[in-house]
Motif scaffolding. Structure first.
Motif, PDB file in Angstrom:
ATOM      1  N   ASP A   1      21.537  48.478  61.007  1.00 47.06           N
ATOM      2  CA  ASP A   1      20.978  48.082  62.297  1.00 47.06           C
ATOM      3  C   ASP A   1      19.470  47.842  62.194  1.00 47.06           C
ATOM      4  OD1 ASP A   1      23.487  48.285  63.459  1.00 47.06           O
ATOM      5  OD2 ASP A   1      23.119  50.274  64.298  1.00 47.06           O
TER       6      ASP A   1
ATOM      7  N   ARG B   1      18.961  44.521  60.339  1.00 48.72           N
ATOM      8  CA  ARG B   1      19.360  43.383  61.171  1.00 48.72           C
ATOM      9  C   ARG B   1      18.337  43.128  62.272  1.00 48.72           C
ATOM     10  NH1 ARG B   1      21.613  43.646  65.778  1.00 48.72           N
ATOM     11  NH2 ARG B   1      22.438  45.742  65.456  1.00 48.72           N
ATOM     12  N   MET B   2      18.001  44.176  63.027  1.00 52.96           N
ATOM     13  CA  MET B   2      17.059  44.018  64.135  1.00 52.96           C
ATOM     14  C   MET B   2      15.664  43.666  63.630  1.00 52.96           C
ATOM     15  SD  MET B   2      18.206  46.929  66.885  1.00 52.96           S
ATOM     16  CE  MET B   2      18.087  48.289  65.722  1.00 52.96           C
TER      17      MET B   2
ATOM     18  N   ASN C   1      14.789  42.152  60.842  1.00 50.01           N
ATOM     19  CA  ASN C   1      14.753  40.770  60.364  1.00 50.01           C
ATOM     20  C   ASN C   1      14.728  39.787  61.524  1.00 50.01           C
ATOM     21  OD1 ASN C   1      14.594  41.262  57.614  1.00 50.01           O
ATOM     22  ND2 ASN C   1      16.803  41.206  57.314  1.00 50.01           N
ATOM     23  N   GLN C   2      15.465  40.071  62.588  1.00 43.17           N
ATOM     24  CA  GLN C   2      15.447  39.198  63.765  1.00 43.17           C
ATOM     25  C   GLN C   2      14.051  39.155  64.378  1.00 43.17           C
ATOM     26  OE1 GLN C   2      18.509  40.952  66.199  1.00 43.17           O
ATOM     27  NE2 GLN C   2      20.128  39.691  65.297  1.00 43.17           N
ATOM     28  N   ILE C   3      13.413  40.302  64.474  1.00 41.09           N
ATOM     29  CA  ILE C   3      12.056  40.359  65.025  1.00 41.09           C
ATOM     30  C   ILE C   3      11.102  39.583  64.132  1.00 41.09           C
ATOM     31  CG2 ILE C   3      10.104  41.902  65.529  1.00 41.09           C
ATOM     32  CD1 ILE C   3      12.350  44.018  66.266  1.00 41.09           C
TER      33      ILE C   3
ATOM     34  N   ARG D   1      11.705  37.092  62.194  1.00 42.17           N
ATOM     35  CA  ARG D   1      11.941  35.650  62.336  1.00 42.17           C
ATOM     36  C   ARG D   1      11.313  35.107  63.613  1.00 42.17           C
ATOM     37  NH1 ARG D   1      17.457  37.193  61.060  1.00 42.17           N
ATOM     38  NH2 ARG D   1      17.557  37.315  58.789  1.00 42.17           N
ATOM     39  N   GLN D   2      11.238  35.940  64.640  1.00 40.67           N
ATOM     40  CA  GLN D   2      10.639  35.493  65.905  1.00 40.67           C
ATOM     41  C   GLN D   2       9.133  35.245  65.770  1.00 40.67           C
ATOM     42  OE1 GLN D   2      12.267  34.684  68.809  1.00 40.67           O
ATOM     43  NE2 GLN D   2      14.042  34.935  67.477  1.00 40.67           N
TER      44      GLN D   2
ATOM     45  N   GLU E   1      13.254  40.532  55.415  1.00 39.81           N
ATOM     46  CA  GLU E   1      12.337  39.396  55.480  1.00 39.81           C
ATOM     47  C   GLU E   1      10.986  39.881  54.944  1.00 39.81           C
ATOM     48  OE1 GLU E   1      12.779  36.228  56.612  1.00 39.81           O
ATOM     49  OE2 GLU E   1      14.899  36.569  57.044  1.00 39.81           O
TER      50      GLU E   1
END
Length: 72
Positions: free
Chosen positions: A7, A10-11, A13-15, A17-18, A59
């Motif tokens: 988790d 995943r979270m 890496n999403q942040i 990318r933003q 990332e």
């Protein structure tokens, strides 16, 4: 890797990318600030542990932000 670690990756890496549209140093700082403001201390510590384990699924911006979080 399983459970909370998955988790966190995943979270995180999403942040990352933003904020990837920003220059790298600004993106790293923005991600670190976001994590300080919105993630529990245990989650931030878990991210630092993942970096220490050498997990290559992070990332690059996230991995660098984790370095700024050490000790916070």
């Amino acid at each position: 890797m399983h459970g909370l670690a998955e988790d966190i990756v995943r979270m995180g890496n999403q942040i990352a990318r933003q904020f990837a549209h920003l220059p790298e140093d600004e993106a790293v700082t923005a991600v670190a600030n976001h994590l300080r403001n919105f993630w529990a201390p245990q989650m931030r510590a878990g991210l630092v542990d993942i970096v220490d384990e050498g997990d290559e699924v992070l990332e690059p911006i996230l991995a660098e932000a984790a370095e700024l979080l050490r000790g916070s």
